[in-house]
Design an enzyme around this catalytic site. Structure first.
Site, short mmCIF file in Angstrom:
data_model
loop_
_atom_site.label_atom_id
_atom_site.label_comp_id
_atom_site.label_asym_id
_atom_site.label_seq_id
_atom_site.Cartn_x
_atom_site.Cartn_y
_atom_site.Cartn_z
CE1 TYR A 171 -16.47 148.43 88.99
CE2 TYR A 171 -14.91 149.51 90.17
CZ TYR A 171 -14.96 147.95 89.41
OH TYR A 171 -13.90 148.28 88.91
NE ARG A 218 -2.67 154.97 93.62
CZ ARG A 218 -2.88 153.69 94.35
NH1 ARG A 218 -2.70 153.18 95.20
NH2 ARG A 218 -3.11 152.29 93.37
NE ARG A 228 -7.94 148.87 84.17
CZ ARG A 228 -6.95 148.97 84.50
NH1 ARG A 228 -6.79 147.53 83.56
NH2 ARG A 228 -5.60 149.26 85.26
CG PHE A 288 -6.36 143.19 108.39
CD1 PHE A 288 -4.89 143.07 107.73
CD2 PHE A 288 -7.62 143.93 107.85
CE1 PHE A 288 -5.51 142.44 106.77
CE2 PHE A 288 -7.91 143.43 107.04
CZ PHE A 288 -7.21 142.80 106.53
#
Length: 418
Positions: A171, A218, A228, A288
């Site tokens: 997933y 978290r 969910r 980044f």
């Protein structure tokens, strides 16, 4: 006030002040919006509206890569908005997810029925697809391919829960690992990074999995409130009959055991993260990639063995985040940061935790890999924390006073930084 939360951390107060006084531009320079087309400016507007984490670091990327990553993000945000929208009938949603990449080549396609907060990226998708068409073909191929693979993966998990640890990896691969793979291919396509960065999909996948697993860990309580469940059943069923029971005070010991197990699983991606970052050569690409990763390990350290995960959302301090953002600009600094949080977790490991041996093993592996680079400077303040905190607090109060006084006489253009 952000500064008050960092009183016990003088280096954070210093970096908060430095950041507010323009230090942010050394890491994240301002964009020249005036030179952009109207449609591209609109896309950057959507980026700033929809991204809580990545807007600033995307806009700091060099050259044409910046625009490619911006459009990549917005396309995936639109796809994710479709997945999240519970008002879309299941059969229609599956069809949309499977076909979403084809909408990039349909100039007039838009979706105006979404109820999600980020629905503007679907309602004005023609603006995003227009700027997609303005990208080079190499960029288009990457974005279209990842969009298709992610849409198919999202559709697969619409009707099934994450059961095994292997399915958790799968997933997370679909929703985040593919993002890491796509970004890496964009980096290489821009020629800012070597082709090897785009080819090594295993490392790129780990970059995405580490971030996604951190977010899932978290966000336990927030996801529970929204109905969910992303914590894998294989993990939580060892400690409880229902995942929602972890929010009950009497289930705290079991909840912490499961939490620590999942943090340990997420930490196994850190060696790949370190290897990936060590291969980057362009400064803007390094920033980044590195900034979200160091914030993730700081978040994992804050979550580990922390009852607050089951009472709210655990967040790192703003001063802490700013400090990480300004420091994580080279490999030595990143290693020092990860070493610090690695040690913090070591100190929190309970002698009775069921995952203790696995946790200590992966932390030792991370420590060994970090030591393979050059010796690390300590991340400590040179002055006494008491004196430095007092001095910085005085400076903060002075800065607040001066900012208020200046603001009263400034015109609108001054306030907006024009």
């Amino acid at each position: 006030m952000d500064i008050l939360k960092s009183l016990g951390h003088p280096e954070e107060i210093y970096n908060l002040l430095k950041f507010k006084m323009g230090g942010c531009h050394t890491v994240m320079p301002k964009l020249d919006y005036e030179s952009m087309s109207e449609s591209l400016r609109t896309c950057y507007g959507y980026l700033n509206q929809t991204s809580r984490s990545f807007a600033a670091v995307i806009q700091a990327l060099d050259g044409e890569l910046r625009h490619a990553v911006c459009i990549f993000y917005l396309v995936l945000r639109a796809l994710d908005t479709v997945e999240d929208d519970m008002s879309i009938p299941l059969d229609k949603k599956v069809l949309m997810l499977h076909n979403f990449n084809s909408y990039l080549f349909q100039p007039d396609w838009r979706f105006s029925e979404s109820q999600e907060k980020d629905r503007q990226v679907l309602e004005d998708f023609p603006t995003i697809s227009l700027e997609f068409q303005n990208l080079g073909k190499d960029y288009q191929d990457v974005i279209s391919d990842i969009c298709h693979r992610m849409g198919v993966g999202m559709a697969e998990f619409l009707e099934k829960k994450v059961v095994s640890m292997q399915e958790w990896d799968k997933y997370c691969h679909y929703v985040a690992g593919l993002v890491g793979i796509g970004l890496s291919r964009l980096f290489s396509a821009s020629q800012l990074e070597d082709p090897e960065v785009g080819r090594d999909t295993e490392l790129a996948n780990s970059m995405g999995l580490f971030l996604q697993k951190t977010n899932i860990i978290r966000d336990y309580l927030e996801d529970q409130k929204e109905g969910r469940e992303f914590w894998p059943r294989e993990a939580w069923s060892q400690f409880t009959a229902r995942l929602c029971d972890f929010a009950q005070p009497q289930q705290l010991d079991s909840a912490l055991c499961c939490l620590n197990l999942l943090v340990t699983d997420a930490l196994r991606h850190v060696p790949d993260v370190l290897t990936y970052l060590s291969r980057l050569r362009n400064q803007s690409v390094f920033n980044f990639c590195a900034i979200p990763q160091v914030m993730a390990i700081a978040t994992l350290s804050a979550c580990y063995n922390n009852p607050l995960v089951f009472q709210g959302v655990v967040k790192i301090r703003k001063g802490q985040a700013v400090t990480l953002m300004m420091e994580a600009t080279n490999m030595v600094a990143v290693c020092a940061i990860i070493s610090q949080y690695n040690q913090e977790i070591v100190q929190k490991v309970s002698p009775t935790d069921p995952s203790r041996e696995k946790t200590l093993k992966i932390l030792a592996l991370i420590h060994k890999q970090i030591l393979s680079w050059e010796p690390l400077p300590p991340r400590t303040a040179r002055l006494s924390p008491v004196y430095l905190s007092a001095a910085l607090l005085l400076a903060a109060l002075s800065w607040r006073y001066l900012s208020t006084a200046t603001g009263q006489s400034a015109n609108v253009n001054d306030v907006q930084g024009h």
